[in-house]
Design a protein around this motif. Sequence first.
Motif, PDB file in Angstrom:
ATOM      1  N   GLY A  93      41.539 -62.998  54.128  1.00 36.97           N
ATOM      2  CA  GLY A  93      40.368 -62.020  54.087  1.00 36.97           C
ATOM      3  C   GLY A  93      39.313 -62.231  53.170  1.00 36.97           C
ATOM      4  N   GLY A  94      39.822 -63.087  52.034  1.00 32.61           N
ATOM      5  CA  GLY A  94      38.627 -63.623  51.326  1.00 32.61           C
ATOM      6  C   GLY A  94      37.806 -64.594  51.793  1.00 32.61           C
ATOM      7  N   ALA A  95      38.813 -65.494  52.331  1.00 29.79           N
ATOM      8  CA  ALA A  95      38.101 -66.854  52.918  1.00 29.79           C
ATOM      9  C   ALA A  95      37.093 -66.365  53.889  1.00 29.79           C
ATOM     10  CB  ALA A  95      39.259 -67.713  53.515  1.00 29.79           C
ATOM     11  N   LEU A  96      37.425 -65.433  54.935  1.00 33.02           N
ATOM     12  CA  LEU A  96      36.515 -65.124  56.061  1.00 33.02           C
ATOM     13  C   LEU A  96      35.390 -64.168  55.605  1.00 33.02           C
ATOM     14  CD1 LEU A  96      39.029 -63.670  58.850  1.00 33.02           C
ATOM     15  CD2 LEU A  96      37.963 -66.024  58.609  1.00 33.02           C
ATOM     16  N   SER A  97      35.533 -63.549  54.336  1.00 34.57           N
ATOM     17  CA  SER A  97      34.516 -62.777  53.879  1.00 34.57           C
ATOM     18  C   SER A  97      33.574 -63.947  53.285  1.00 34.57           C
ATOM     19  CB  SER A  97      34.837 -61.764  52.695  1.00 34.57           C
ATOM     20  OG  SER A  97      35.845 -60.946  53.475  1.00 34.57           O
ATOM     21  N   ALA A  98      33.982 -64.812  52.543  1.00 35.44           N
ATOM     22  CA  ALA A  98      33.278 -65.780  51.981  1.00 35.44           C
ATOM     23  C   ALA A  98      32.276 -66.659  53.032  1.00 35.44           C
ATOM     24  CB  ALA A  98      34.127 -66.834  51.280  1.00 35.44           C
ATOM     25  N   ILE A  99      32.884 -66.888  54.246  1.00 33.25           N
ATOM     26  CA  ILE A  99      32.372 -67.417  55.187  1.00 33.25           C
ATOM     27  C   ILE A  99      31.292 -66.525  55.628  1.00 33.25           C
ATOM     28  CG2 ILE A  99      32.425 -68.664  57.532  1.00 33.25           C
ATOM     29  CD1 ILE A  99      35.073 -69.330  56.980  1.00 33.25           C
ATOM     30  N   GLY A 100      31.563 -65.544  55.928  1.00 33.31           N
ATOM     31  CA  GLY A 100      30.377 -64.327  56.122  1.00 33.31           C
ATOM     32  C   GLY A 100      29.441 -64.292  55.288  1.00 33.31           C
TER      33      GLY A 100
END
Length: 658
Positions: A340-347
Amino acid sequence: MNTEKTGFNRRPNRPAATILSRSGPEIGAMMNPLGILRRYYWVVVLVTAAFFGLGYMLTANGGKDYTAHSTIVLRPESATVEMASVPGGLELTETTVETQLDILKSRQVLGSVVERLELDRDARFAGAALAAGDTFQARDNAISVIANNTRVERRANSLALQVSTVAPDPALAAQISNTLAQAYLDDRRESRLAEIEASVEVLETREQVIGQRLSEAKSELARHVRDMRLDDTAVGPRLQAEIERLNARLELPLEGADTSTAELEARIEQLKQAQVTRSIAEFRRDELERELETNGVIYDQIVSEIAQLDTRTRTLRPAAFVASVAEPPLNPSSMSPKTGGALSAIGGGLLAIFGLIVAALFDTRIKTTQQIEQELEVSNLGVIPIPTLSRKLVQDIPPFEFFSAHPQSPFSDAVRRLFFNLDSALGGLSGHAIALTSTTPNEGKTSLSTCLAMAAAQMNVKVALVDLDSRKQSIAEYVVDHDPRLESVPSLKDWFAGETRLNRVLVQSPVFDGVDLFLWPAERSEEATVLKEERLRALMGTLREKYDLVVIDTPPILLVSDISHLGRHIDGYLIVAGWEMITQSMLGDLRKVLSLAGGPIIGSVLNRVDAKKQHQLGTYDHLYYHQYEHYYDTDAPASQSTRARILGSLNRSKARQS
């Protein structure tokens, strides 16, 4: 103003030396996405880190979700259809399958699941309506929660439908998935039974109608036969025999033949009429018998269909069946906090990049010489970087001190380039007066004026520096701080008031070696000082006769109108544009003001450029300055060869003027 000398009635040609201050490919590029990222990478890093932390916390605190799967397989409606004979396989059932998908996701079926599992009494599904006692809203909320957490999809191009349900508890997820599948099967069975019952009801109604018609037809037929005596089959032959007998009597001669013949003929006519009436009655009888037979066939068919439907009801085949039952999942289906953190970071990173690019598109601040030239329609004569030593900014000493102390620095070299380009633009230095102005304060106009005058003095040019900025006397303050005795020297303010001679205003300071200073008093004043035009004309005339170059420091032209008429008595203005300090529209306004005031523009200078940041943007080639720094290890005085080359160029310019 000597227009023959300067040629300011037309736009001056770009000096060849000006090219030295520009980058090779395109210094005027308005936006370079990679350059923006290089400069503002820290913004992207901060936003990415913030989104990673936010996504990590939301995922970690959001709880775990489990997904259970069950599979339903549809049966073709007709068992007699051979699927192998259907062209394209199951393509004929596409509409049917899509319809069943909609039924599976319908609120009616989901409502059945809520009722069977009593989810409207579970706060996780019913929400606040449960505590409020609103049973209808609680049920509606539970249906909505299941609808949002249930996915029904078709497997490839088959008749298999997969039901996937997400719930915070694995057993509950499997229970909801299986209950939904069973509720669908029950709903389909009830729907089909209801259809059969409706069909039976319609057939029974038709049976009653046809039966009634059949009974009425039988009654009418019996009454017709009885009334018309059609059951006596001898009536017809008797009528025919009587007619033949009477016809035979007519052929015999009798007394009173006329009367007898008439009677016989009347009798024969009556018998024939009776014969026609009987024939009509027999035809009607045949018609009633055919109608009775038809109604009887219809009645028998309806009775047969009702019997078939009754049999079908008892042997009804399910329209679908559960191929696989959902089992409680062992592992959660929700993403991990790291994911979740990685996807949020990408976004977040993509959002930051998009925001930076959009901001750059709407950023009209001056960053390149092309922007200045586009607005002012004159050549840019120089690009002056911020004073640096070993790539570190120098902010503790004034720029003119730095210019004297570090002649080999990129800043000092850029000032000398500006002086050389100015000499080329003016066609040689001999009695020229230029005024440096800007649109707003703090663009480095005064510092550049002093450095430009000092650069001219280093080239043995007789130069005067005139301070006409009556509101900000930074030059006078600096001179007085170094030599308090100069505070008693008369100033330009006294000369404009007619209280002293011009030669008494002249100040010479070791700080500005070789530069004659004509300064305003060191005291600051907010009062507007309007310079009389006749005194200003006299001042410029005297100084231009005495000096090769007169450098005038003026207040920002858009903010102060004290010297709006100065342009009529000088060769022109040198516009100082602070890097990323003003916008293109402000430069356009400055050009309009100077055009109305009659002040020609010699050229422009892009000042206070942060070479490192500009290079990151990809719009300014500061490679020259860095190579310059690497080439010289020490801040030694300028080489004799460089000095001799510049002096030789200036002497050749003066020779051409003479």
